[in-house]
Design a protein around this motif. Sequence first.
Motif, PDB file in Angstrom:
ATOM      1  N   GLY A 446      -4.560 -22.463  11.100  1.00 22.04           N
ATOM      2  CA  GLY A 446      -4.435 -23.337  12.252  1.00 22.04           C
ATOM      3  C   GLY A 446      -3.063 -23.982  12.375  1.00 22.04           C
ATOM      4  O   GLY A 446      -2.203 -23.864  11.494  1.00 22.04           O
ATOM      5  N   ILE A 447      -2.872 -24.708  13.490  1.00 21.33           N
ATOM      6  CA  ILE A 447      -1.615 -25.419  13.779  1.00 21.33           C
ATOM      7  C   ILE A 447      -1.973 -26.833  14.187  1.00 21.33           C
ATOM      8  O   ILE A 447      -2.794 -27.042  15.097  1.00 21.33           O
ATOM      9  N   ASP A 448      -1.383 -27.808  13.514  1.00 17.51           N
ATOM     10  CA  ASP A 448      -1.633 -29.201  13.887  1.00 17.51           C
ATOM     11  C   ASP A 448      -1.139 -29.447  15.308  1.00 17.51           C
ATOM     12  O   ASP A 448      -0.091 -28.920  15.725  1.00 17.51           O
ATOM     13  N   PRO A 449      -1.880 -30.284  16.101  1.00 19.68           N
ATOM     14  CA  PRO A 449      -1.473 -30.544  17.493  1.00 19.68           C
ATOM     15  C   PRO A 449      -0.058 -31.081  17.621  1.00 19.68           C
ATOM     16  O   PRO A 449       0.618 -30.823  18.624  1.00 19.68           O
ATOM     17  N   GLU A 450       0.435 -31.812  16.606  1.00 16.60           N
ATOM     18  CA  GLU A 450       1.780 -32.381  16.706  1.00 16.60           C
ATOM     19  C   GLU A 450       2.859 -31.309  16.654  1.00 16.60           C
ATOM     20  O   GLU A 450       4.011 -31.541  17.052  1.00 16.60           O
ATOM     21  N   PHE A 451       2.498 -30.107  16.187  1.00 19.09           N
ATOM     22  CA  PHE A 451       3.468 -29.020  16.108  1.00 19.09           C
ATOM     23  C   PHE A 451       3.216 -27.963  17.181  1.00 19.09           C
ATOM     24  O   PHE A 451       3.788 -26.868  17.120  1.00 19.09           O
ATOM     25  N   ALA A 452       2.373 -28.268  18.173  1.00 19.11           N
ATOM     26  CA  ALA A 452       1.986 -27.266  19.169  1.00 19.11           C
ATOM     27  C   ALA A 452       3.172 -26.805  20.012  1.00 19.11           C
ATOM     28  O   ALA A 452       3.200 -25.648  20.468  1.00 19.11           O
ATOM     29  N   GLU A 453       4.155 -27.663  20.234  1.00 21.32           N
ATOM     30  CA  GLU A 453       5.341 -27.271  21.000  1.00 21.32           C
ATOM     31  C   GLU A 453       6.433 -26.737  20.086  1.00 21.32           C
ATOM     32  O   GLU A 453       7.198 -25.842  20.467  1.00 21.32           O
ATOM     33  N   ARG A 454       6.517 -27.265  18.904  1.00 19.44           N
ATOM     34  CA  ARG A 454       7.598 -26.902  17.986  1.00 19.44           C
ATOM     35  C   ARG A 454       7.538 -25.442  17.557  1.00 19.44           C
ATOM     36  O   ARG A 454       8.587 -24.818  17.325  1.00 19.44           O
ATOM     37  N   VAL A 455       6.324 -24.866  17.465  1.00 21.01           N
ATOM     38  CA  VAL A 455       6.202 -23.503  16.945  1.00 21.01           C
ATOM     39  C   VAL A 455       6.830 -22.476  17.877  1.00 21.01           C
ATOM     40  O   VAL A 455       7.091 -21.343  17.454  1.00 21.01           O
ATOM     41  N   PHE A 456       7.080 -22.860  19.167  1.00 18.67           N
ATOM     42  CA  PHE A 456       7.657 -21.910  20.121  1.00 18.67           C
ATOM     43  C   PHE A 456       9.178 -22.019  20.194  1.00 18.67           C
ATOM     44  O   PHE A 456       9.808 -21.390  21.039  1.00 18.67           O
ATOM     45  N   VAL A 457       9.761 -22.856  19.321  1.00 19.74           N
ATOM     46  CA  VAL A 457      11.219 -23.000  19.261  1.00 19.74           C
ATOM     47  C   VAL A 457      11.747 -22.047  18.190  1.00 19.74           C
ATOM     48  O   VAL A 457      11.187 -21.949  17.094  1.00 19.74           O
ATOM     49  N   ILE A 458      12.844 -21.359  18.504  1.00 25.25           N
ATOM     50  CA  ILE A 458      13.388 -20.360  17.585  1.00 25.25           C
ATOM     51  C   ILE A 458      13.806 -21.006  16.268  1.00 25.25           C
ATOM     52  O   ILE A 458      14.355 -22.109  16.229  1.00 25.25           O
ATOM     53  N   PHE A 459      13.511 -20.334  15.154  1.00 21.35           N
ATOM     54  CA  PHE A 459      13.836 -20.733  13.777  1.00 21.35           C
ATOM     55  C   PHE A 459      13.059 -21.963  13.311  1.00 21.35           C
ATOM     56  O   PHE A 459      13.389 -22.523  12.265  1.00 21.35           O
ATOM     57  N   GLN A 460      12.050 -22.392  14.093  1.00 21.25           N
ATOM     58  CA  GLN A 460      11.252 -23.535  13.653  1.00 21.25           C
ATOM     59  C   GLN A 460      10.061 -23.015  12.838  1.00 21.25           C
ATOM     60  O   GLN A 460       9.176 -22.346  13.371  1.00 21.25           O
ATOM     61  N   ARG A 461      10.060 -23.333  11.531  1.00 13.96           N
ATOM     62  CA  ARG A 461       8.995 -22.877  10.631  1.00 13.96           C
ATOM     63  C   ARG A 461       8.195 -24.071  10.157  1.00 13.96           C
ATOM     64  O   ARG A 461       8.726 -25.163   9.956  1.00 13.96           O
ATOM     65  N   LEU A 462       6.884 -23.840   9.956  1.00 11.02           N
ATOM     66  CA  LEU A 462       6.006 -24.889   9.430  1.00 11.02           C
ATOM     67  C   LEU A 462       5.706 -24.682   7.954  1.00 11.02           C
ATOM     68  O   LEU A 462       5.080 -25.545   7.320  1.00 11.02           O
ATOM     69  N   HIS A 463       6.118 -23.529   7.408  1.00  7.63           N
ATOM     70  CA  HIS A 463       5.839 -23.218   6.006  1.00  7.63           C
ATOM     71  C   HIS A 463       7.091 -22.623   5.390  1.00  7.63           C
ATOM     72  O   HIS A 463       7.980 -22.109   6.075  1.00  7.63           O
ATOM     73  N   THR A 464       7.159 -22.656   4.066  1.00  7.27           N
ATOM     74  CA  THR A 464       8.293 -22.063   3.356  1.00  7.27           C
ATOM     75  C   THR A 464       8.190 -20.549   3.371  1.00  7.27           C
ATOM     76  O   THR A 464       7.115 -19.979   3.586  1.00  7.27           O
ATOM     77  N   LYS A 465       9.353 -19.889   3.131  1.00  7.94           N
ATOM     78  CA  LYS A 465       9.365 -18.418   3.099  1.00  7.94           C
ATOM     79  C   LYS A 465       8.556 -17.886   1.921  1.00  7.94           C
ATOM     80  O   LYS A 465       8.059 -16.766   1.968  1.00  7.94           O
ATOM     81  N   ASP A 466       8.433 -18.713   0.853  1.00  8.10           N
ATOM     82  CA  ASP A 466       7.646 -18.248  -0.295  1.00  8.10           C
ATOM     83  C   ASP A 466       6.169 -18.180   0.044  1.00  8.10           C
ATOM     84  O   ASP A 466       5.449 -17.287  -0.404  1.00  8.10           O
ATOM     85  N   ALA A 467       5.694 -19.158   0.898  1.00  5.91           N
ATOM     86  CA  ALA A 467       4.272 -19.177   1.254  1.00  5.91           C
ATOM     87  C   ALA A 467       3.949 -18.103   2.291  1.00  5.91           C
ATOM     88  O   ALA A 467       2.987 -17.337   2.145  1.00  5.91           O
ATOM     89  N   TYR A 468       4.758 -18.046   3.352  1.00  2.52           N
ATOM     90  CA  TYR A 468       4.537 -17.074   4.429  1.00  2.52           C
ATOM     91  C   TYR A 468       5.897 -16.528   4.835  1.00  2.52           C
ATOM     92  O   TYR A 468       6.768 -17.292   5.290  1.00  2.52           O
TER      93      TYR A 468
END
Length: 530
Positions: A446-468
């Motif tokens: 899932g995606i927290d509602p506070e990050f619902a807009e941020r995920v569509f911005v280029i290079f914006q990640r919610l997790h580390t490269k090691d996790a995903y």
Amino acid sequence: MVDETGRLARWTTRRWLRVGVSTALAVLTVLGALGIWSLDRNTTLTRQLVDTRSPALVNAVRLEAALVNQETGIRGYGLTGQKDFLTPYTEGLANERTALERLRPLVRGDATGSADLAAVENAADAWQRTIADPIAGAPAEQAVRLATDRADAGRTAFDVVRKAMTRQQNHLRDARLEAGDKLDRSIVLRNWVFAAAAVLIVVLAALVFEGLRRGITDPLTRLSDDARKVARGDFDHPITPTGPADLRQLADDVEAMRRRLADELAFAERARQMLDEQSAELKRSNAELEQFAYVASHDLQEPLRKVSSFTQLLQRRYGGQLDDRADQYIGFAVDGANRMQTLINDLLAFSRVGRIHNEHSTVDLDAVVDRTLDSLSVAIEESGAEVTRDPLPSVVGDTTQLGMLWQNLVSNAVKFRRPDVRPRIHLEAVRDGDLWRFAVADNGIGIDPEFAERVFVIFQRLHTKDAYPGNGIGLAMCKKIVEFHGGTIGVDPEHTPGTRITFTLPVPVPAAADSAADSGADDTGEPDAG
């Protein structure tokens, strides 16, 4: 005078009309009253002449004739002693009574006429009592002797009757002539009243017409002419206020609107010039970006491939021969070179959306999703994901870009799964008027509602490269593709557990769908995990 002019200048059209209509009604009321009075007077005089004066004179003449017949019959009987001469006398008595019965009501309201009638009746009664009745009631021989004896007295008494009747008829004739004169004058007055009324009505109609022309028609015509000039593009032409207060206010409002339009047009012209300048700047910037993309796809790729190849060769040849720290450094170099190459390829794919692949045609989304699932079959099988979908429609768009859209969304749903939970992914399609509403729903992290807009911005990640793993470009590319096709994309905040990405695409217009060529491309683009 100035104050009066100023007050009149503040009068509105409604007030002018109210005052004008009130004045016109007042004038028409006066004219109507005068007309009714003249007609009533004319009717009264006509009735008086026809019903009173003329019948009174006629019956007075009849009374005279009846009395003369009585005198003729008495004189003939007194000279001859023959009873036949009494016939005119008896008929005259009857005619006298009839004439008196008709005459009395006609002179009842006339003091002179009543006095004259009383004089005639008294004189006739005196003559009848002293002369006529004794002779008519006596035998033939006695009647002759009585008539001879009273001849002078009879003539004298009847002369009194004649004078009374002459006086009465003269008075009645004068009254009739006076009534006729009054009627003639009344008719003349009536004609003048109606002629004046007609003239005043014509003048009033002319004044009303002229007032409407000057107060309403001409100001509205001038306002319309000015407005048409402005509408034809002469925005510097002023609106001149004229006429009553409300029409001047209307002209002022139109003038204010014209000035605002002129200001808006001037601002729009300045904005257009700025846009032209910015457009030229954007063209220059796009040209530089094109150059950068060319350099990134050619000039940077070659040295990057050399770095990657030699670091990999260094790792294979000298791996295990150096210390652990050296092996670690070599691994970092190899991983960095590979990630740099992947990042460059992703940036190139992102920059090509709407620029390189831009061939719109009718796209069968069922076929596109089939190819997408086939290309992701290894990842789906390894994760054990269950993918279901609704029947998907055909839309108008670019086959390659739409393939990239579905591949990024499905691969994200597979990648961002919860540990030890079998991924379940469902592809939805519902028509809503002129739009198709699509969704990719999963049961992942899932995606927290506070990050619902941020995920569509280029290079914006919610997790580390090691996790995903990934570069944070996937959803930004999805947004760019959807907006390029005239739709919108977002995260459904009410979906739980997991994530539900929704987006819209326009329903194809039948004419456009019929004329568009079927797409034959099978390239679904490079997979890019967000």
